[in-house]
Design an enzyme around this catalytic site. Structure first.
Site, short mmCIF file in Angstrom:
data_model
loop_
_atom_site.label_atom_id
_atom_site.label_comp_id
_atom_site.label_asym_id
_atom_site.label_seq_id
_atom_site.Cartn_x
_atom_site.Cartn_y
_atom_site.Cartn_z
N ASN A 11 19.55 34.87 -2.27
CA ASN A 11 19.78 33.61 -1.56
C ASN A 11 19.94 32.51 -2.60
O ASN A 11 18.98 32.10 -3.24
CB ASN A 11 18.54 33.36 -0.66
N TRP A 12 21.18 32.06 -2.77
CA TRP A 12 21.46 31.09 -3.83
C TRP A 12 21.02 29.68 -3.45
O TRP A 12 21.05 28.77 -4.27
CB TRP A 12 22.97 31.09 -4.16
N LYS A 13 20.68 29.49 -2.19
CA LYS A 13 20.24 28.17 -1.70
C LYS A 13 21.28 27.10 -2.09
O LYS A 13 22.46 27.38 -2.11
CB LYS A 13 18.85 27.85 -2.24
N HIS A 96 15.23 30.31 7.82
CA HIS A 96 14.60 30.17 6.51
C HIS A 96 13.61 29.00 6.56
O HIS A 96 13.89 27.99 7.19
CB HIS A 96 15.65 29.95 5.42
N GLU A 98 12.93 26.74 4.56
CA GLU A 98 13.46 25.45 4.10
C GLU A 98 14.29 24.80 5.21
O GLU A 98 14.34 23.58 5.32
CB GLU A 98 14.27 25.66 2.81
N GLU A 167 8.61 35.91 4.83
CA GLU A 167 8.55 35.06 3.65
C GLU A 167 7.39 34.07 3.78
O GLU A 167 7.53 33.02 4.43
CB GLU A 167 9.84 34.27 3.50
N GLY A 173 9.34 30.12 -4.25
CA GLY A 173 9.63 29.25 -5.38
C GLY A 173 8.39 28.78 -6.13
O GLY A 173 8.45 27.86 -6.94
N SER A 212 9.10 34.57 -4.44
CA SER A 212 8.85 34.79 -5.87
C SER A 212 9.01 36.24 -6.31
O SER A 212 8.24 36.75 -7.11
CB SER A 212 7.46 34.26 -6.26
N GLY A 233 15.26 34.37 -4.10
CA GLY A 233 15.83 33.06 -4.37
C GLY A 233 16.13 32.88 -5.85
O GLY A 233 17.12 33.39 -6.37
N GLY A 234 15.23 32.18 -6.54
CA GLY A 234 15.43 31.83 -7.96
C GLY A 234 15.94 32.97 -8.83
O GLY A 234 16.89 32.78 -9.61
P1 PGA Z 1 12.18 32.53 -4.27
O1 PGA Z 1 12.84 32.24 -2.85
O2 PGA Z 1 12.52 33.94 -4.63
O3 PGA Z 1 12.78 31.52 -5.21
O4 PGA Z 1 10.70 32.36 -4.11
C1 PGA Z 1 12.86 33.20 -1.84
C2 PGA Z 1 13.52 32.66 -0.60
O5 PGA Z 1 13.33 31.49 -0.27
O6 PGA Z 1 14.27 33.39 0.08
#
Ligand code: PGA
Length: 253
Positions: A11-13, A96, A98, A167, A173, A212, A233-234
């Site tokens: 997930n590149w956000k 998600h 966010e 999640e 993150g 993470s 994500g990251g």
């Molecule tokens: P993260 O994000 O790996 O940076 O913790 C995961 C996500 O939000 O899907």
């Protein structure tokens, strides 16, 4: 071998310029993906088309990060599911944390799920608790309530191919990962919830963990019986690191 084919989604956000996204996709494409895993990336809406041109014909698949609950029409600034469908993008992340944090309620997510199903898009439906719920020990009831309120009343006939992503918000993150055992415990409850709605789907549908995930913890999480993949994500923004995470999904006898 895992019972279900591991699904690893990056997930590149809200990251990368078009050029950076295209370069990242090119670097990923150079890495061969085993047929034993399903590897997916979710760039921003603006980058889906150029990234699709890069990955088409390879094993990499695409997902959108969200979509409107409305049909195509006068909704300035929104992206319709029809647009995602029109690009032949199979998956869409919904719920998600966010996006929930920007005001997406369980009720709105129900509408988005119904819209995605109507268009033949497969949702990657995210659920997860925040730190206070976790500390009170109420994770399971919180997550099952999210499922019940958004998905519970939608006919299971529509669920084929959808995915669930557990999640925990406190792990996203932050560098704090849920233990593999905790991820398993919640995934097992999610599977039980699905099973109670439809026994066969409970066996078939895949449940991901996200929060993470890195190349050094991916394998221990993927080894859990009810965890069938990862939402990353990251660590998905670096081709080599993400390639290793996808590689962690390959299980040989
Ligand atoms: P993260 O994000 O790996 O940076 O913790 C995961 C996500 O939000 O899907």
């Amino acid at each position: 071998m895992k019972k279900r084919i591991p699904f690893i989604c990056g997930n590149w956000k809200m990251n990368t310029t078009v050029e950076e996204g295209v370069n990242l996709a090119k670097a990923l494409k150079e890495q061969t993906v085993s047929e034993e895993v399903e590897a997916v990336i979710a760039p921003s809406f603006l980058h889906l088309y150029p990234v699709k041109e890069v990955v088409d014909g390879s094993s990499w698949k695409l997902s959108a990060q969200d979509m409107s609950s409305e049909e195509m029409g006068a909704h300035t600034g929104e992206v319709a599911g029809e647009m995602i469908q029109g690009l032949e993008i199979p998956y869409v992340i919904l719920g998600h944390s966010e996006a929930r944090g920007r005001g997406q309620s369980n009720e709105l997510l129900k509408k988005k799920l119904e819209r995605a199903f109507a268009l033949g898009l497969k949702p990657i439906f995210c659920i997860g608790e925040d730190e206070s719920v976790y500390e009170e020990g109420k994770t399971i009831s919180f997550v099952l309530n999210q499922l019940e309120e958004s998905l519970g009343e939608i006919s299971t006939e529509k669920w084929a191919g959808m995915l669930f992503a557990y999640e925990p918000i406190w792990a996203i993150g932050t560098g704090k990962t849920a233990s593999a055992e905790d991820a398993q415990k919640v995934a097992k409850e999610i599977r039980q919830w699905i099973r109670e709605k439809d026994e066969a789907l409970g066996e078939e549908l895949r449940i991901l963990y996200g929060g993470s995930v890195k190349s050094d913890n991916a394998r221990s999480i993927l080894e859990q019986e009810d965890v069938d993949g990862l939402l990353v994500g990251g660590a998905s923004l670096k081709a080599e690191e993400f390639g290793k995470i996808v590689g962690a999904g390959v299980f040989h006898e």
